[in-house]
Design an enzyme around this catalytic site. Structure first.
Site, PDB file in Angstrom:
ATOM      1  N   HIS A 237      60.718  72.665  44.933  1.00 22.25           N
ATOM      2  CA  HIS A 237      60.305  73.328  45.821  1.00 22.25           C
ATOM      3  C   HIS A 237      61.370  72.697  47.173  1.00 22.25           C
ATOM      4  O   HIS A 237      62.066  71.735  47.298  1.00 22.25           O
ATOM      5  CB  HIS A 237      58.755  73.284  46.404  1.00 22.25           C
ATOM      6  CG  HIS A 237      58.457  73.247  45.269  1.00 22.25           C
ATOM      7  ND1 HIS A 237      56.804  73.359  45.597  1.00 22.25           N
ATOM      8  CD2 HIS A 237      58.186  74.392  44.096  1.00 22.25           C
ATOM      9  CE1 HIS A 237      55.921  74.038  44.882  1.00 22.25           C
ATOM     10  NE2 HIS A 237      56.852  74.229  43.728  1.00 22.25           N
TER      11      HIS A 237
ATOM     12  N   GLU B 145      61.178  72.361  50.054  1.00 12.92           N
ATOM     13  CA  GLU B 145      61.099  70.932  50.964  1.00 12.92           C
ATOM     14  C   GLU B 145      61.988  70.088  49.991  1.00 12.92           C
ATOM     15  O   GLU B 145      62.272  69.207  50.940  1.00 12.92           O
ATOM     16  CB  GLU B 145      59.546  70.995  51.031  1.00 12.92           C
ATOM     17  CG  GLU B 145      59.249  71.747  51.937  1.00 12.92           C
ATOM     18  CD  GLU B 145      58.748  73.152  51.068  1.00 12.92           C
ATOM     19  OE1 GLU B 145      57.450  73.855  51.550  1.00 12.92           O
ATOM     20  OE2 GLU B 145      58.944  73.412  49.558  1.00 12.92           O
TER      21      GLU B 145
ATOM     22  N   CYS C 227      52.651  72.504  49.338  1.00 12.66           N
ATOM     23  CA  CYS C 227      52.656  71.997  48.616  1.00 12.66           C
ATOM     24  C   CYS C 227      52.020  70.642  48.838  1.00 12.66           C
ATOM     25  O   CYS C 227      52.676  69.817  49.642  1.00 12.66           O
ATOM     26  CB  CYS C 227      52.899  72.759  47.355  1.00 12.66           C
ATOM     27  SG  CYS C 227      53.737  71.820  46.589  1.00 12.66           S
TER      28      CYS C 227
ATOM     29  N   CYS D 243      55.166  68.446  48.085  1.00  9.21           N
ATOM     30  CA  CYS D 243      56.224  68.761  48.974  1.00  9.21           C
ATOM     31  C   CYS D 243      55.481  68.000  51.165  1.00  9.21           C
ATOM     32  O   CYS D 243      56.328  66.856  51.485  1.00  9.21           O
ATOM     33  CB  CYS D 243      56.620  70.408  49.145  1.00  9.21           C
ATOM     34  SG  CYS D 243      57.788  70.741  48.339  1.00  9.21           S
TER      35      CYS D 243
END
Length: 159
Positions: free
Chosen positions: A72, A74, A98, A101
């Site tokens: 992801h 992040e 999420c 992350c």
């Protein structure tokens, strides 16, 4: 001559960097970017959702089975920081993080999350993020800009 008054504000600038980074994603469904800044408004790192280094974009699925493979935005931004301290930084991200992350955000010391969309708010992976952020004292703010777009003209003739 007075200074311009239509310049973009810091939040617009950093969210714009995050959104521009998202254009690097090859995910056909969801393109997410992230921008990490310190308290002096200096960019520490950027990232976008994509496959890990060494994994071909053509050999891994981009369908509903992509989740186990994709890093992801992040996490990529955190990993792209080159080992610099992200303690007390702010992360700008298109989507609320999420839980995976969120764990990385907490572990590296980021203290604030600013995001645009919260479309998965009811999903348990995102409920867990809020619970962890609340427990650790990480602030999170959904941004809503009056300015809805920023146009970037890549034509050198217009510079």
């Amino acid at each position: 001559m007075p200074k311009r008054d239509d310049y973009i504000r810091w939040d617009e600038y950093f969210m714009g960097i995050a959104l521009l980074s998202a254009y690097r994603s090859k995910d056909p469904r969801t393109q997410v970017g992230a921008c990490i800044v310190n308290r002096q408004n200096r960019i520490m790192s950027v990232g976008y959702n994509g496959l890990p280094t060494g994994c071909s974009d053509d050999e891994f699925p981009w369908d509903n089975d992509k989740y186990p493979y994709v890093c992801h935005a992040e996490l990529n931004a955190i990993l792209n920081s080159g080992g610099r301290s992200l303690e007390d930084c702010i992360i700008y991200v298109a989507l609320f993080p999420c839980c995976e992350c969120a764990k990385a955000i907490l572990q590296c010391g980021i203290k604030e999350v600013r995001y645009l969309s919260d479309k998965y708010a009811a999903d348990k992976l995102f409920v867990a993020s809020r619970k962890m952020f609340d427990a650790a004292g990480v602030r999170y703010t959904q941004l809503d800009f009056q300015r809805k777009s920023i146009v970037i003209d890549l034509d050198a003739a217009h510079v």
